[in-house]
Motif scaffolding. Structure first.
Motif, mmCIF file in Angstrom:
data_model
loop_
_atom_site.group_PDB
_atom_site.id
_atom_site.type_symbol
_atom_site.label_atom_id
_atom_site.label_comp_id
_atom_site.label_asym_id
_atom_site.label_seq_id
_atom_site.Cartn_x
_atom_site.Cartn_y
_atom_site.Cartn_z
ATOM 1 N N ILE A 6 0.916 -1.371 -0.093
ATOM 2 C CA ILE A 6 0.424 0.301 0.266
ATOM 3 C C ILE A 6 1.529 1.533 0.253
ATOM 4 C CG2 ILE A 6 -1.522 1.107 1.073
ATOM 5 C CD1 ILE A 6 -2.720 -1.361 2.743
ATOM 6 N N PRO A 7 0.759 1.923 -0.547
ATOM 7 C CA PRO A 7 1.846 3.415 -1.062
ATOM 8 C C PRO A 7 1.278 4.607 0.164
ATOM 9 C CG PRO A 7 0.488 2.848 -3.189
ATOM 10 C CD PRO A 7 -0.092 2.338 -2.239
ATOM 11 N N VAL A 8 2.315 4.563 0.936
ATOM 12 C CA VAL A 8 2.750 5.476 1.808
ATOM 13 C C VAL A 8 1.736 6.960 1.775
ATOM 14 C CG1 VAL A 8 4.017 7.423 3.697
ATOM 15 C CG2 VAL A 8 4.208 5.088 3.088
ATOM 16 N N ARG A 9 1.503 7.248 0.461
ATOM 17 C CA ARG A 9 0.808 8.813 0.200
ATOM 18 C C ARG A 9 -0.431 8.105 0.034
ATOM 19 N NH1 ARG A 9 -1.723 8.330 -4.694
ATOM 20 N NH2 ARG A 9 -0.121 6.514 -5.446
ATOM 21 N N GLN A 10 -1.332 6.880 -0.341
ATOM 22 C CA GLN A 10 -3.160 6.467 0.337
ATOM 23 C C GLN A 10 -2.689 6.717 1.429
ATOM 24 O OE1 GLN A 10 -3.431 3.016 -2.456
ATOM 25 N NE2 GLN A 10 -5.625 2.438 -0.818
ATOM 26 N N ILE A 11 -2.257 6.342 2.234
ATOM 27 C CA ILE A 11 -2.492 5.823 3.986
ATOM 28 C C ILE A 11 -2.848 7.765 3.991
ATOM 29 C CG2 ILE A 11 -1.965 5.155 6.358
ATOM 30 C CD1 ILE A 11 -0.516 2.665 4.773
ATOM 31 N N ALA A 12 -1.701 8.698 3.823
ATOM 32 C CA ALA A 12 -1.678 9.910 4.409
ATOM 33 C C ALA A 12 -2.606 10.063 3.627
ATOM 34 C CB ALA A 12 -0.888 10.307 4.083
ATOM 35 N N GLU A 13 -3.479 10.536 2.136
ATOM 36 C CA GLU A 13 -4.455 11.022 2.092
ATOM 37 C C GLU A 13 -5.525 10.308 2.926
ATOM 38 O OE1 GLU A 13 -4.717 9.885 -2.160
ATOM 39 O OE2 GLU A 13 -2.909 11.208 -2.459
ATOM 40 N N ARG A 14 -5.674 9.317 3.087
ATOM 41 C CA ARG A 14 -6.836 8.707 4.264
ATOM 42 C C ARG A 14 -6.982 10.020 5.336
ATOM 43 N NH1 ARG A 14 -7.730 2.335 5.458
ATOM 44 N NH2 ARG A 14 -9.300 2.096 6.988
ATOM 45 N N PHE A 15 -6.329 9.792 6.255
ATOM 46 C CA PHE A 15 -5.814 10.911 7.248
ATOM 47 C C PHE A 15 -5.760 12.260 6.787
ATOM 48 C CE2 PHE A 15 -4.127 6.346 8.590
ATOM 49 C CZ PHE A 15 -5.545 6.287 9.081
ATOM 50 N N SER A 16 -5.647 11.972 5.852
ATOM 51 C CA SER A 16 -6.067 13.866 5.812
ATOM 52 C C SER A 16 -4.436 14.548 6.109
ATOM 53 C CB SER A 16 -6.796 14.877 5.960
ATOM 54 O OG SER A 16 -8.303 14.113 5.645
ATOM 55 N N VAL A 17 -3.430 13.838 6.208
ATOM 56 C CA VAL A 17 -1.775 14.272 6.137
ATOM 57 C C VAL A 17 -1.477 14.305 4.931
ATOM 58 C CG1 VAL A 17 -2.855 14.339 8.496
ATOM 59 C CG2 VAL A 17 -1.469 12.134 6.997
ATOM 60 N N SER A 18 -0.288 15.147 5.570
ATOM 61 C CA SER A 18 0.724 14.977 4.331
ATOM 62 C C SER A 18 1.645 13.718 4.339
ATOM 63 C CB SER A 18 1.938 16.315 4.014
ATOM 64 O OG SER A 18 2.582 15.556 5.064
ATOM 65 N N GLU A 19 2.621 13.237 3.422
ATOM 66 C CA GLU A 19 3.122 12.174 3.612
ATOM 67 C C GLU A 19 4.727 12.173 4.623
ATOM 68 O OE1 GLU A 19 5.611 9.024 0.270
ATOM 69 O OE2 GLU A 19 4.260 10.334 -0.323
ATOM 70 N N THR A 20 4.725 13.379 3.741
ATOM 71 C CA THR A 20 6.383 13.645 4.947
ATOM 72 C C THR A 20 5.705 13.971 6.445
ATOM 73 O OG1 THR A 20 6.644 15.194 3.505
ATOM 74 C CG2 THR A 20 7.908 15.361 5.240
ATOM 75 N N SER A 21 3.813 14.632 6.899
ATOM 76 C CA SER A 21 4.182 14.644 7.808
ATOM 77 C C SER A 21 3.723 12.923 8.744
ATOM 78 C CB SER A 21 2.352 15.056 8.481
ATOM 79 O OG SER A 21 3.071 16.297 8.299
ATOM 80 N N LEU A 22 3.411 11.814 7.479
ATOM 81 C CA LEU A 22 2.932 10.712 8.112
ATOM 82 C C LEU A 22 4.064 9.982 8.527
ATOM 83 C CD1 LEU A 22 0.857 8.406 8.917
ATOM 84 C CD2 LEU A 22 1.328 7.719 6.321
ATOM 85 N N LYS A 23 5.194 10.171 7.618
ATOM 86 C CA LYS A 23 6.617 9.263 8.113
ATOM 87 C C LYS A 23 6.884 9.793 9.207
ATOM 88 C CE LYS A 23 7.414 9.147 3.122
ATOM 89 N NZ LYS A 23 8.233 9.104 2.296
ATOM 90 N N ASN A 24 7.147 11.431 9.929
ATOM 91 C CA ASN A 24 7.258 12.154 11.143
ATOM 92 C C ASN A 24 6.834 11.456 12.597
ATOM 93 O OD1 ASN A 24 9.659 13.384 9.434
ATOM 94 N ND2 ASN A 24 8.772 15.255 9.019
ATOM 95 N N TYR A 25 5.356 11.075 12.038
ATOM 96 C CA TYR A 25 4.601 10.751 13.135
ATOM 97 C C TYR A 25 4.951 9.379 13.413
ATOM 98 C CZ TYR A 25 1.314 15.175 12.111
ATOM 99 O OH TYR A 25 1.126 16.387 11.712
ATOM 100 N N PHE A 26 5.169 8.557 12.465
ATOM 101 C CA PHE A 26 5.491 7.395 12.605
ATOM 102 C C PHE A 26 6.642 6.639 12.697
ATOM 103 C CE2 PHE A 26 6.575 2.859 11.170
ATOM 104 C CZ PHE A 26 5.390 2.318 11.452
ATOM 105 N N ARG A 27 8.327 7.572 12.402
ATOM 106 C CA ARG A 27 8.990 7.531 13.173
ATOM 107 C C ARG A 27 9.256 8.049 14.293
ATOM 108 N NH1 ARG A 27 14.121 7.324 11.937
ATOM 109 N NH2 ARG A 27 14.036 7.285 9.376
#
Length: 331
Positions: A241-262
């Motif tokens: 599943i592309p990270v971009r697709q998950i980020a869009e699902r939560f209405s956040v940027s891909e960079t923000s999602l990656k930062n939260y995850f880390r």
């Protein structure tokens, strides 16, 4: 003085007895220490408490579990705390609704206590926790602290005056002191525990206090997004599943999602997911007789050769060698 001793006993005993009442946690007392043992279906752990001075108690923590439950009563206690992470990762929900994360060689000084439970995103944690009852400690050991030039109320104000919790990576001198304490975790010496703890306080009081590590703090929403993303990614490992697709699902940027995850898991998404896949492959190789090609596809690798290369890099064995070694162990 007797009143002070009673207050200390109540604080430490309450912490231990409240924890003993939590399902899956058992208290064991010995002449020189007390130990809380965690034994649940999802993992085990222990915390061993040593009272070094009236008003000062040090605990060594070993956990192999995703969660250590905390009692509501303990959540309401407010001792001054110092935490140090030796290995693993720890998540604490503080009483102001924020989350902090300790990774290896991080320390925090805090007036806040964990709410509901301690969470270990990597399922493994080793660390040190020091509890202070400052009024009693100052009353019973004031001359000792003075001889070491330790003004603990000023220390508390310096680290906790602005945000109640200070978190940062230990410098080389602090790390050395914490590691000296940790080496006593299995064979404690009361004298050396006392001396090294005083040395630690002396260092904290006299060092230049660097700005706190703000990236150690996350909101409830940020943590929830990271955990839900992890659940989506791990629910079906054969999917990519592309990270971009998950980020869009939560209405956040891909960079923000990656930062939260880390922030929550201490790894980037690709590294974390690769380890999840390899660990599941190792389980299937050990516990089932499914063909290696089928296991490869189940954990998301259509190319069996690439799967074998990644698996060997992770475990030092090819999938076939790993299965044979586990079969020998189980005979």
């Amino acid at each position: 003085m007797m009143k002070g001793a009673k207050q200390l006993r109540n604080m430490i005993c309450n912490i231990l007895e409240n924890s003993d009442a939590v399902s899956g946690v058992t208290l064991k007392n010995s002449p020189n220490s007390s130990t809380l043992l965690l034994d649940r279906a999802d993992g085990k752990g222990r915390m061993t408490f040593h009272t070094l001075f009236p008003g000062l108690t040090l605990a060594f923590i070993f956990v192999n579990a995703p969660v250590w439950p905390e009692s509501d009563e303990n959540s309401n206690l407010k001792p001054l705390l110092i935490n140090y992470c030796v290995s693993g990762r720890s998540e604490l929900l503080l009483d102001d609704g924020s989350y902090i994360y300790l990774k290896e060689n991080d320390f925090c000084v805090s007036e806040q206590t964990a709410q509901k439970e301690y969470i270990f995103p990597t399922r493994q944690y080793q660390g040190i926790k020091i509890y202070f009852d400052l009024p009693l400690l100052l009353q019973s050991c004031g001359e000792l602290l003075k001889s070491f030039s330790l003004d603990l109320p000023t220390l508390e104000k310096s680290y906790c005056g602005n945000h109640k919790t200070y978190i940062n990576e230990a410098d080389s001198e602090l790390e050395n002191i914490f590691q000296k304490l940790w080496r006593l975790s299995e064979r404690p010496s009361a004298f050396h525990l006392q001396i090294y703890t005083l040395e630690l306080l002396h260092r904290l009081f006299n060092m230049e206090i660097r700005p706190p590590k703000t990236c150690g703090f996350y909101t409830e929403t940020q943590v929830e997004i990271a955990k839900r993303a992890a659940q989506i990614l791990s629910d079906d490992l054969c999917q990519h599943i592309p990270v971009r697709q998950i980020a869009e699902r939560f209405s956040v940027s891909e960079t923000s999602l990656k930062n939260y995850f880390r922030g929550v898991y201490g790894q980037n998404i690709s590294t974390w997911l690769r380890e999840i896949r390899m660990n599941e492959a190792a389980r299937l190789l050990s516990d089932t007789k499914r063909p290696i090609a089928e296991i490869s596809e189940q954990v998301g690798y259509s190319n069996q050769g690439k799967f074998a290369a990644v698996f060997k890099k992770q475990f030092g064995f090819s999938p076939l060698e790993y299965r044979r070694s586990k079969n020998l162990e189980n005979r």
